[in-house]
Design an enzyme around this catalytic site. Structure first.
Site, PDB file in Angstrom:
ATOM      1  N   ASP A  47      98.638  77.186  32.237  1.00 33.69           N
ATOM      2  CA  ASP A  47      97.561  78.139  32.530  1.00 33.69           C
ATOM      3  C   ASP A  47      96.345  77.908  31.630  1.00 33.69           C
ATOM      4  OD1 ASP A  47      99.260  79.172  34.312  1.00 33.69           O
ATOM      5  OD2 ASP A  47      99.629  81.083  33.265  1.00 33.69           O
ATOM      6  N   SER A  96     101.001  92.873  68.581  1.00 34.33           N
ATOM      7  CA  SER A  96     102.084  93.390  67.741  1.00 34.33           C
ATOM      8  C   SER A  96     103.387  92.775  68.236  1.00 34.33           C
ATOM      9  CB  SER A  96     102.110  94.906  67.787  1.00 34.33           C
ATOM     10  OG  SER A  96     102.101  95.307  69.124  1.00 34.33           O
ATOM     11  N   LEU A  97     104.482  93.141  67.604  1.00 32.71           N
ATOM     12  CA  LEU A  97     105.768  92.540  67.956  1.00 32.71           C
ATOM     13  C   LEU A  97     106.728  93.606  68.440  1.00 32.71           C
ATOM     14  CD1 LEU A  97     106.431  90.233  64.878  1.00 32.71           C
ATOM     15  CD2 LEU A  97     106.301  89.496  67.244  1.00 32.71           C
ATOM     16  N   LYS A 129     109.638  88.676  57.639  1.00 33.04           N
ATOM     17  CA  LYS A 129     108.536  89.530  58.092  1.00 33.04           C
ATOM     18  C   LYS A 129     108.029  90.333  56.902  1.00 33.04           C
ATOM     19  CE  LYS A 129     107.129  92.735  61.638  1.00 33.04           C
ATOM     20  NZ  LYS A 129     106.435  93.603  60.707  1.00 33.04           N
ATOM     21  N   ARG A 150      93.407  93.728  61.051  1.00 32.11           N
ATOM     22  CA  ARG A 150      93.865  93.756  62.438  1.00 32.11           C
ATOM     23  C   ARG A 150      93.214  94.911  63.201  1.00 32.11           C
ATOM     24  NH1 ARG A 150      97.663  96.467  65.287  1.00 32.11           N
ATOM     25  NH2 ARG A 150      98.598  95.327  67.025  1.00 32.11           N
ATOM     26  N   CYS A 440     118.468 116.523  24.667  1.00 32.60           N
ATOM     27  CA  CYS A 440     119.330 117.547  24.093  1.00 32.60           C
ATOM     28  C   CYS A 440     119.424 117.262  22.600  1.00 32.60           C
ATOM     29  CB  CYS A 440     120.710 117.464  24.740  1.00 32.60           C
ATOM     30  SG  CYS A 440     121.969 118.291  23.778  1.00 32.60           S
TER      31      CYS A 440
HETATM   32  N1  5U1 Z   1     106.202  86.222  59.868  1.00 32.28           N
HETATM   33  C1  5U1 Z   1     105.534  86.846  60.855  1.00 32.28           C
HETATM   34  N2  5U1 Z   1     105.136  88.096  60.758  1.00 32.28           N
HETATM   35  N3  5U1 Z   1     104.499  88.350  61.936  1.00 32.28           N
HETATM   36  C2  5U1 Z   1     103.891  89.499  62.374  1.00 32.28           C
HETATM   37  N4  5U1 Z   1     105.176  86.289  62.006  1.00 32.28           N
HETATM   38  C3  5U1 Z   1     104.518  87.231  62.714  1.00 32.28           C
HETATM   39  N5  5U1 Z   1     103.967  87.189  63.928  1.00 32.28           N
HETATM   40  C4  5U1 Z   1     103.358  88.277  64.403  1.00 32.28           C
HETATM   41  C5  5U1 Z   1     103.312  89.458  63.636  1.00 32.28           C
HETATM   42  C6  5U1 Z   1     102.671  90.692  64.176  1.00 32.28           C
HETATM   43  O1  5U1 Z   1     102.803  88.318  65.634  1.00 32.28           O
HETATM   44  C7  5U1 Z   1     102.735  87.147  66.456  1.00 32.28           C
HETATM   45  C8  5U1 Z   1     104.060  86.676  66.938  1.00 32.28           C
HETATM   46  C9  5U1 Z   1     101.903  87.524  67.627  1.00 32.28           C
END
Ligand code: 5U1
Length: 690
Positions: A47, A96-97, A129, A150, A440
């Site tokens: 560093d 979204s997923l 995730k 987003r 105490c």
């Molecule tokens: N690792 C990962 N997180 N994540 C969140 N991949 C990923 N892909 C996403 C989201 C919302 O969405 C795409 C598959 C569209």
């Protein structure tokens, strides 16, 4: 007067070609080290060396401001604050997923994928995730030109100046062959270590702390003043791409991520290409095991069909792709209600408020109670019986109450107050000035502290009861034979011989050791009482100042603070300890059972005979151990040092002395043989004896 040196003065000349070249070199070198550090996780220089390069570049740019480029690594300190964020319309929506919460839901997902594709097997890119904040980064001609949150997936906030302060986000892509426009998508997050440090810092400054790393990351990124963002420990992982124009990317998701990594972007650790539902589920298990050891929070894993051609075939449903799913871990935070706030007393007397909760399933287990740490924490969070609270359980960590849901507070609740008496033994609860923990003060008596108090009392530097080890103390307490330290001196050989791993002989030895320990010094006795903050040195100082126990027991705070090294905190602990009737009763019993010491019954303030003298011990004494000789000298006011110097007043020489004896002769320091030493003790101790 001009105090700046010629080298540090700002120059009004144009930089020479050599200076320009050096600035370029430094920028490249620093960027390369950023890449090793953030992307490859394999730093190549210490560093300090990195800081040196950075300082050199800063100095050049300070002298020749025309050298500064927008993507110089020095330009991450944060631009000027803005009134409000601009908005950014996402050219391709940020999707979204869908979530899966069980094995069955993952199998259903895989079945749908194979059926729609008409294949038997599918490769999935599996990734952790991250529980962060989704962002989009737009690179044009390899330069970072825009960062956006987003938002609702279609429109986000323009946080360009803020993302530029995050060291893990490259301002310029490395290498060659990047598309003219490349939109990278990923998560801004706060590492757990940084989150803890940030909260400590916020607490120290009396500023608001964050409930979890996600809130901390969101609060830090969405700062109107990017200089604040620059001071927050944010990081970034990318997990995909959005708009790509003027160039091509590989045909598999896993290959795209590998390519992004080469261009200097940080991609998630533990990426894997797995096959079918079985591969996905094995990956989920593996990440679940790894999760507690990661320095960032993940709330699940994501499986994505790896081939882009198959992704295209599968398409989208409303706002989520059909080719990906998030497999979530059990939630680490849940809502529940506080049924009661109990106070637990620990082995060392520390009082901890604990919230009793309506049972709730969180982090994979049912939680019925959560620590509230200490009185200040309860007050800061204002947790009350009846409140609805957020409970968190991460990894193997003890569950904790993160925050109260204010709007769900029922009427008629009362703020929490620490009890004034110990809930276990009824002694006073003391919170010394400046301390967070209430304790105490019935150390010698309180059943919660019993075992620790007895172990400490018996230890070598305290009453030195040979043969009374920790295991034996546990047995004696568990069998109800000993409730406090005075009970030790009532033990009989018969009682001891009946215990596990004790024969007649050991029992007899222990009774003899107990008898021997009765003859001690006031300093050792004081130390053995286990008064909070009273270590050996303080015990010695107290013994030599007060000379007898009665004077010490009656001393008020001001008298105690007159002793060297005793400040308000120590004085408060000593006062509280001796105020407890139970503690005094135990001391009285100890003395009645024969515990005694030989110090002078002096009036406070009269100097001890060897006060201010420095003694050194060398060689073996026949009549006593080294510890005993040290104790007796210290009881007379001497300081016992480990080495001989010109300041030494006397060296006591036993059999087979070592180099300290030679050094004493060399420096002409007076010496005493054992006989002389015993006579000295006799002379002064005789005079001092009560
Ligand atoms: N690792 C990962 N997180 N994540 C969140 N991949 C990923 N892909 C996403 C989201 C919302 O969405 C795409 C598959 C569209």
């Amino acid at each position: 007067m001009n105090t700046s040196s010629p080298a540090s003065r700002k120059s009004h000349r144009k930089p020479s070609e050599e200076v320009e070249r050096r600035a370029r070199e430094l920028r490249e070198e620093i960027e390369t080290h950023n890449y090793y550090y953030y992307v490859l996780d394999a730093p190549r220089i210490p560093d300090a060396e990195y800081d040196r390069l950075m300082r050199e570049l800063q100095e050049l740019e300070r002298r020749y401001p025309e050298l500064i480029t927008p993507d110089s690594p020095t330009q991450r300190v944060g631009a000027a604050p803005v009134e409000a964020f601009g908005t950014v319309r996402h050219e391709l929506p940020m999707l979204s997923l869908d979530n899966a919460f069980s094995e069955e839901e993952v199998r259903d997902f895989h079945r749908r994928v194979t059926e729609q594709l008409g294949v038997r097997h599918v490769d999935y890119a599996a990734e952790p995730k991250l529980d962060g904040l989704a962002v989009s980064l737009r690179y044009e001609e390899g330069r970072l030109v825009q960062g956006a949150t987003r938002g609702d997936g279609y429109t986000g906030e323009d946080v360009t100046q803020n993302v530029r302060t995050i060291a893990a986000i490259p301002l310029r892509l490395r290498g060659r062959g990047h598309p003219r426009v490349l939109e990278v998508r990923g998560e801004v997050y706060m590492p757990l270590s940084g989150f803890r440090e940030l909260n400590r810092r916020q607490s120290r400054r009396g500023e608001k702390t964050f409930a979890n790393p996600r809130n901390a990351a969101a609060g830090s990124l969405r700062q109107l003043d990017p200089r604040i963002t620059a001071q927050r420990p944010l990081s970034f992982f990318c997990h995909g791409v959005g708009v790509v124009a003027g160039g091509r990317l590989p045909g598999r998701h896993s290959e795209i991520l590998a390519q992004l990594r080469e261009w200097g972007l940080r991609i998630p650790e533990h990426l894997r290409v797995v096959r079918d539902a079985e591969g996905c589920l094995a990956y989920y298990e593996e990440m679940g095991r790894l999760r507690p050891r990661l320095d960032y929070e993940i709330d699940g894993v994501v499986y994505k069909v790896d081939r882009l051609s198959q992704q295209e075939q599968l398409g989208y449903v409303s706002r989520a792709p059909r080719w990906a799913i998030a497999h979530k871990f059990p939630a680490q935070e849940e809502l529940t209600r506080v049924l009661a706030i109990d106070v637990q007393v620990g082995r060392t007397g520390a009082l901890t408020p604990v919230a009793r909760l309506e049972p709730v399933y969180v982090g994979g287990v049912t939680v019925t109670s959560a620590t509230l740490h200490n009185e200040d924490e309860v007050r800061r969070k204002d947790v009350r019986v009846g409140d609805t609270v957020i409970v968190r359980r991460a990894g193997d960590v003890i569950p904790e109450v993160v925050a109260v849901v204010g709007e769900r507070r029922p009427p008629g609740t009362c703020p929490f107050r620490m009890p004034r008496k110990c809930p276990v033994c009824g002694s006073d609860v003391v919170r010394a000035p400046g301390e967070a923990i209430a304790r105490c003060s019935g150390g010698l008596f309180c059943p919660a502290q019993r075992k620790e108090a007895i172990k400490h009392f018996a230890s070598r530097r305290a009453m030195d009861i040979e043969g009374l080890g920790d295991k034996l103390v546990e047995q004696l307490v568990d069998k109800g034979l000993v409730r406090d330290v005075a009970d030790l001196y009532m033990l009989t050989e018969d009682q001891l011989a009946d215990l596990e791993r004790m024969g007649r002989k050991s029992a007899a030895n222990l009774v003899a050791a107990l008898e021997k320990s009765k003859s001690t010094t006031l300093a050792r006795f004081l130390y053995a009482l286990g008064i909070r903050e009273v270590g050996e040195a303080t015990a010695r100082a107290l013994a030599s100042h007060f000379g007898n126990l009665e004077a010490l027991m009656e001393a008020d705070e001001a008298e105690l603070e007159a002793v060297p090294d005793v400040g308000p905190v120590v004085a408060a602990h000593i006062r509280a300890f001796f105020r407890q009737r139970h503690n005094r009763q135990v001391i009285q019993r100890l003395r009645r059972l024969g515990v005694h010491w030989t110090e002078q019954q002096r009036s406070p303030g009269v100097p001890l005979p060897l006060a201010g003298k420095i003694y050194v011990l060398t060689g073996a004494l026949q009549a006593m151990t080294r510890d005993e000789a040290k104790d007796r000298l210290e009881a007379l006011g001497a300081r016992v040092s480990n080495s001989v110097s010109r300041r030494t007043d006397c060296v006591v020489v036993g059999a087979d002395p070592g180099s300290k004896y030679r050094k004493a002769l060399e420096l002409n320091i007076p010496t005493l043989d054992e006989q002389g030493f015993l006579e000295l003790l006799h002379r002064f101790e005789g005079r001092n004896r009560a």
